[in-house]
Motif scaffolding. Structure first.
Motif, PDB file in Angstrom:
ATOM      1  N   VAL A  19       0.845  -1.202   0.000  1.00 60.87           N
ATOM      2  CA  VAL A  19       0.000   0.000   0.000  1.00 60.87           C
ATOM      3  C   VAL A  19       0.882   1.254   0.000  1.00 60.87           C
ATOM      4  O   VAL A  19       1.881   1.325   0.717  1.00 60.87           O
ATOM      5  N   ASP A  20       0.493   2.249  -0.804  1.00 60.46           N
ATOM      6  CA  ASP A  20       1.230   3.510  -0.906  1.00 60.46           C
ATOM      7  C   ASP A  20       1.102   4.282   0.417  1.00 60.46           C
ATOM      8  O   ASP A  20      -0.001   4.673   0.822  1.00 60.46           O
ATOM      9  N   THR A  21       2.231   4.509   1.090  1.00 59.86           N
ATOM     10  CA  THR A  21       2.177   5.138   2.419  1.00 59.86           C
ATOM     11  C   THR A  21       1.777   6.609   2.338  1.00 59.86           C
ATOM     12  O   THR A  21       1.224   7.156   3.293  1.00 59.86           O
ATOM     13  N   VAL A  22       2.052   7.251   1.178  1.00 63.67           N
ATOM     14  CA  VAL A  22       1.665   8.665   1.027  1.00 63.67           C
ATOM     15  C   VAL A  22       0.141   8.767   0.969  1.00 63.67           C
ATOM     16  O   VAL A  22      -0.471   9.648   1.574  1.00 63.67           O
ATOM     17  N   GLU A  23      -0.483   7.816   0.262  1.00 62.64           N
ATOM     18  CA  GLU A  23      -1.953   7.774   0.208  1.00 62.64           C
ATOM     19  C   GLU A  23      -2.532   7.548   1.609  1.00 62.64           C
ATOM     20  O   GLU A  23      -3.527   8.164   1.983  1.00 62.64           O
ATOM     21  N   LEU A  24      -1.892   6.655   2.359  1.00 60.81           N
ATOM     22  CA  LEU A  24      -2.362   6.387   3.735  1.00 60.81           C
ATOM     23  C   LEU A  24      -2.286   7.642   4.591  1.00 60.81           C
ATOM     24  O   LEU A  24      -3.219   7.973   5.328  1.00 60.81           O
ATOM     25  N   ALA A  25      -1.152   8.345   4.476  1.00 59.63           N
ATOM     26  CA  ALA A  25      -0.960   9.556   5.277  1.00 59.63           C
ATOM     27  C   ALA A  25      -2.004  10.610   4.909  1.00 59.63           C
ATOM     28  O   ALA A  25      -2.532  11.301   5.783  1.00 59.63           O
ATOM     29  N   LYS A  26      -2.327  10.714   3.608  1.00 59.66           N
ATOM     30  CA  LYS A  26      -3.329  11.694   3.181  1.00 59.66           C
ATOM     31  C   LYS A  26      -4.719  11.293   3.666  1.00 59.66           C
ATOM     32  O   LYS A  26      -5.496  12.132   4.112  1.00 59.66           O
ATOM     33  N   GLU A  27      -5.026  10.004   3.565  1.00 59.01           N
ATOM     34  CA  GLU A  27      -6.369   9.552   3.931  1.00 59.01           C
ATOM     35  C   GLU A  27      -6.612   9.634   5.442  1.00 59.01           C
ATOM     36  O   GLU A  27      -7.655  10.103   5.884  1.00 59.01           O
ATOM     37  N   TYR A  28      -5.648   9.151   6.231  1.00 57.12           N
ATOM     38  CA  TYR A  28      -5.880   9.036   7.682  1.00 57.12           C
ATOM     39  C   TYR A  28      -5.230  10.154   8.487  1.00 57.12           C
ATOM     40  O   TYR A  28      -5.399  10.216   9.681  1.00 57.12           O
ATOM     41  N   THR A 302       5.612   4.046  11.359  1.00 59.17           N
ATOM     42  CA  THR A 302       4.898   5.264  11.764  1.00 59.17           C
ATOM     43  C   THR A 302       5.098   6.315  10.682  1.00 59.17           C
ATOM     44  O   THR A 302       6.209   6.477  10.170  1.00 59.17           O
ATOM     45  N   LEU A 303       4.016   6.990  10.322  1.00 59.31           N
ATOM     46  CA  LEU A 303       4.085   8.070   9.327  1.00 59.31           C
ATOM     47  C   LEU A 303       3.864   9.413  10.013  1.00 59.31           C
ATOM     48  O   LEU A 303       2.969   9.543  10.860  1.00 59.31           O
ATOM     49  N   TYR A 304       4.679  10.383   9.658  1.00 52.89           N
ATOM     50  CA  TYR A 304       4.571  11.738  10.197  1.00 52.89           C
ATOM     51  C   TYR A 304       4.584  12.733   9.041  1.00 52.89           C
ATOM     52  O   TYR A 304       5.026  12.406   7.932  1.00 52.89           O
ATOM     53  N   SER A 305       4.183  13.962   9.342  1.00 48.61           N
ATOM     54  CA  SER A 305       4.371  15.062   8.392  1.00 48.61           C
ATOM     55  C   SER A 305       5.491  15.950   8.914  1.00 48.61           C
ATOM     56  O   SER A 305       5.600  16.177  10.123  1.00 48.61           O
ATOM     57  N   VAL A 306       6.272  16.479   7.976  1.00 48.34           N
ATOM     58  CA  VAL A 306       7.303  17.448   8.357  1.00 48.34           C
ATOM     59  C   VAL A 306       6.627  18.802   8.561  1.00 48.34           C
ATOM     60  O   VAL A 306       5.832  19.237   7.723  1.00 48.34           O
ATOM     61  N   GLY A 307       6.939  19.451   9.689  1.00 47.43           N
ATOM     62  CA  GLY A 307       6.382  20.776   9.955  1.00 47.43           C
ATOM     63  C   GLY A 307       7.372  21.878   9.613  1.00 47.43           C
ATOM     64  O   GLY A 307       7.010  22.907   9.061  1.00 47.43           O
ATOM     65  N   ASN A 308       8.629  21.644   9.947  1.00 42.49           N
ATOM     66  CA  ASN A 308       9.665  22.622   9.594  1.00 42.49           C
ATOM     67  C   ASN A 308      11.027  21.959   9.571  1.00 42.49           C
ATOM     68  O   ASN A 308      11.227  20.882  10.144  1.00 42.49           O
ATOM     69  N   VAL A 309      11.940  22.614   8.872  1.00 41.73           N
ATOM     70  CA  VAL A 309      13.322  22.146   8.803  1.00 41.73           C
ATOM     71  C   VAL A 309      14.179  23.338   9.206  1.00 41.73           C
ATOM     72  O   VAL A 309      14.110  24.395   8.572  1.00 41.73           O
ATOM     73  N   GLU A 377      11.146  19.211   3.273  1.00 43.40           N
ATOM     74  CA  GLU A 377      10.546  20.501   3.643  1.00 43.40           C
ATOM     75  C   GLU A 377       9.151  20.266   4.188  1.00 43.40           C
ATOM     76  O   GLU A 377       8.635  19.142   4.138  1.00 43.40           O
ATOM     77  N   LYS A 378       8.569  21.340   4.681  1.00 44.36           N
ATOM     78  CA  LYS A 378       7.203  21.265   5.218  1.00 44.36           C
ATOM     79  C   LYS A 378       6.285  20.560   4.229  1.00 44.36           C
ATOM     80  O   LYS A 378       6.326  20.837   3.033  1.00 44.36           O
ATOM     81  N   GLY A 379       5.489  19.610   4.747  1.00 43.85           N
ATOM     82  CA  GLY A 379       4.538  18.905   3.886  1.00 43.85           C
ATOM     83  C   GLY A 379       5.021  17.551   3.408  1.00 43.85           C
ATOM     84  O   GLY A 379       4.227  16.727   2.965  1.00 43.85           O
ATOM     85  N   ASP A 380       6.342  17.305   3.520  1.00 41.30           N
ATOM     86  CA  ASP A 380       6.830  15.965   3.172  1.00 41.30           C
ATOM     87  C   ASP A 380       6.391  14.970   4.255  1.00 41.30           C
ATOM     88  O   ASP A 380       6.110  15.359   5.389  1.00 41.30           O
ATOM     89  N   TYR A 381       6.375  13.704   3.868  1.00 40.96           N
ATOM     90  CA  TYR A 381       5.995  12.660   4.824  1.00 40.96           C
ATOM     91  C   TYR A 381       7.214  11.840   5.241  1.00 40.96           C
ATOM     92  O   TYR A 381       7.985  11.392   4.390  1.00 40.96           O
ATOM     93  N   ILE A 382       7.341  11.656   6.523  1.00 45.58           N
ATOM     94  CA  ILE A 382       8.446  10.872   7.069  1.00 45.58           C
ATOM     95  C   ILE A 382       7.915   9.503   7.487  1.00 45.58           C
ATOM     96  O   ILE A 382       6.852   9.421   8.122  1.00 45.58           O
ATOM     97  N   ALA A 383       8.631   8.450   7.125  1.00 45.06           N
ATOM     98  CA  ALA A 383       8.270   7.101   7.585  1.00 45.06           C
ATOM     99  C   ALA A 383       9.369   6.599   8.510  1.00 45.06           C
ATOM    100  O   ALA A 383      10.547   6.631   8.151  1.00 45.06           O
TER     101      ALA A 383
END
Ligand code: PLP
Length: 431
Positions: A19-28, A302-309, A377-383
């Motif tokens: 399963v595409d983890t980016v899709e999962l992060a967007k959906e959930y 675990t999936l996270y979103s980047v808030g800042n760098v 950068e902000k908005g990227d997804y970290i696994a």
């Protein structure tokens, strides 16, 4: 990749269990725990099959549920025919609510309260692991009040040092767990247990530690335990029928960690034990093992979103994510290493040196230090990989951060296993 359930698709996105983890992060939304159900089931089958094959039909694999405990896990364990360890009334309650057969639950813990003991007996728990006089006395008394005989296994410390992290070593003589063999206290406690009414001693237990990558520490502890069984037989005329070797097989958190063949290791340990029992002239006891981490760790990410760098000029860079030690305290607790990827840039060159940190008010709130990621950068997804064990189960509401949900993947479909906590959940017990 680190585990066979990880891959990269044509979009350059990390996939997990197909399963595409980016899709999962967007959906959930994030932060998000993701669990690969098939992987959990495969691991259960490895233990069940290998233990049957090498230790015999009577052997029992127990899932150490402290690694990851929520209702769906107990349903999977029931389905796979596993028994489970519980270490608190709360874990027992969760298993019961999931419809798990209570006679297959084994109750651990170095300090069970009388209330927990009574609750466990009311639930009809199969067996208690006990390691001190006060508790044996309480089990005997409460069993008497309820008119039952409670099966118990005595937890011993074989005096083994597994050379693992300080905080997860449990087999050494001065541990808070178990009663030491070396000091003579174990045999005294066995004598005491045998003298008590309403309890039936089934045998002995030991657990030497975690992140163990070879069979040697199991062989070493089994030797000491079997010598002890012989000693008790000679001195007290009691022959233990059960030998529980505990859990502890390791998993790969980073590429440098070895790959472990669990079946092969169980085979090696079984041959060693058979020889040892033959020499000691006793029948091989019924063998139990208690894997926790090795059942679920690589079934989770675990999936996270980047808030800042932020880059501190001349020093270092920090990538801050929307979770942290509140959902994964293992770096803060043990300095544990993790493999980290940028899920939406899984193919890009990792040449940006940084620390991945959380959003909690602690400098120790770190997920991984001195790692290389693709520029993010902000908005990227970290696994963060291999977070199935001891992440959700150790999560807290520090800083009043709601705990993330658990999404379960099966046959490339996703479903919620645990809902995301809400702000309302955070205040529900506040007066
Ligand atoms: C923690 C624990 C386990 C499981 O250990 P893992 O390293 O997760 O396999 C098994 N038995 C006992 C008594 C434990 O405390």
């Amino acid at each position: 990749m680190l585990h066979t359930n990880l891959d990269i698709n044509e979009k350059g996105h990390l996939t997990f269990a197909g399963v595409d983890t980016v899709e999962l992060a967007k959906e959930y939304k994030t932060p998000l725990y993701v669990l690969d159900e098939q992987r959990v089931r495969e691991k259960c089958r490895i233990y069940i099959d290998a233990m049957k094959k090498y230790f015999g039909e009577e052997s029992i694999p127990l899932y150490a549920s402290k690694a990851l405990s929520f209702k769906e896990m107990y349903k999977i364990m029931k389905d796979e025919g596993m028994s489970v360890d519980a270490v608190s009334g709360g874990e027992i309650y969760t298993a019961k609510e999931a419809g798990f057969p209570m006679e297959k639950v084994y109750f651990h813990g170095n300090n069970k309260t009388d209330e927990e003991i009574a609750f466990a007996m009311d639930c009809g728990l199969g067996c208690f692991m006990s390691d001190c006089r006060e508790e044996l006395q309480a089990i005997s008394r409460i069993a008497g009040e309820k008119g039952i005989t409670q099966k118990i296994i005595m937890r011993l410390t074989p005096g083994i040092d597994t050379h693992t992290y300080e905080a997860v070593r449990t087999g050494q003589v001065d541990s808070k767990f178990g009663v030491p063999i070396e000091t003579g206290q174990a045999i005294e406690l066995v004598e005491y247990a045998l003298s008590l009414p309403n309890i039936e001693l089934m045998g002995f237990h030991c657990h030497v530690g975690s992140q163990v990558f070879d069979g040697q520490s199991f062989c070493d502890s089994a030797d000491i335990m079997i010598d002890f069984i012989v000693l008790v037989k000679e001195k007290l005329g009691y022959e233990a029928k059960v030998l529980n070797l505990g859990g502890g097989y390791g998993v790969r958190y980073v590429e440098e960690d070895p790959v472990l063949d669990i079946e092969e290791s169980i085979k090696e340990v079984s041959e060693h034990i058979k020889n040892k029992c033959a020499k000691a002239k006793i029948d091989m006891p019924r063998i139990m093992m208690e894997p926790g981490r090795s059942i679920v760790a690589d079934a989770g990410i675990t999936l996270y979103s980047v808030g800042n760098v932020r880059t501190i000029k001349g020093y270092k860079s920090y990538v801050a994510v929307d979770g942290g030690m509140s959902d994964n305290p293992r770096f803060a607790l043990y300095g544990s290493l993790y493999s980290v990827l940028v899920a939406n840039k899984a193919n890009e060159k990792a040449d940006f040196k940084c620390d991945v940190v959380g959003k909690c008010c602690e400098s120790g709130d770190v997920i991984a230090e001195h790692i290389n990621l693709p520029h993010c950068e902000k908005g990227d997804y970290i696994a963060v990989l291999t977070t199935g064990a001891y992440n959700y189960s150790m999560a807290s509401n520090y800083n009043r951060i709601p705990r993330p949900p658990i999404v379960i993947l099966k046959d490339r479909k996703s479903r919620i296993g645990v809902k995301r906590e809400t702000y309302a959940d955070l205040v529900k017990n506040d007066i």
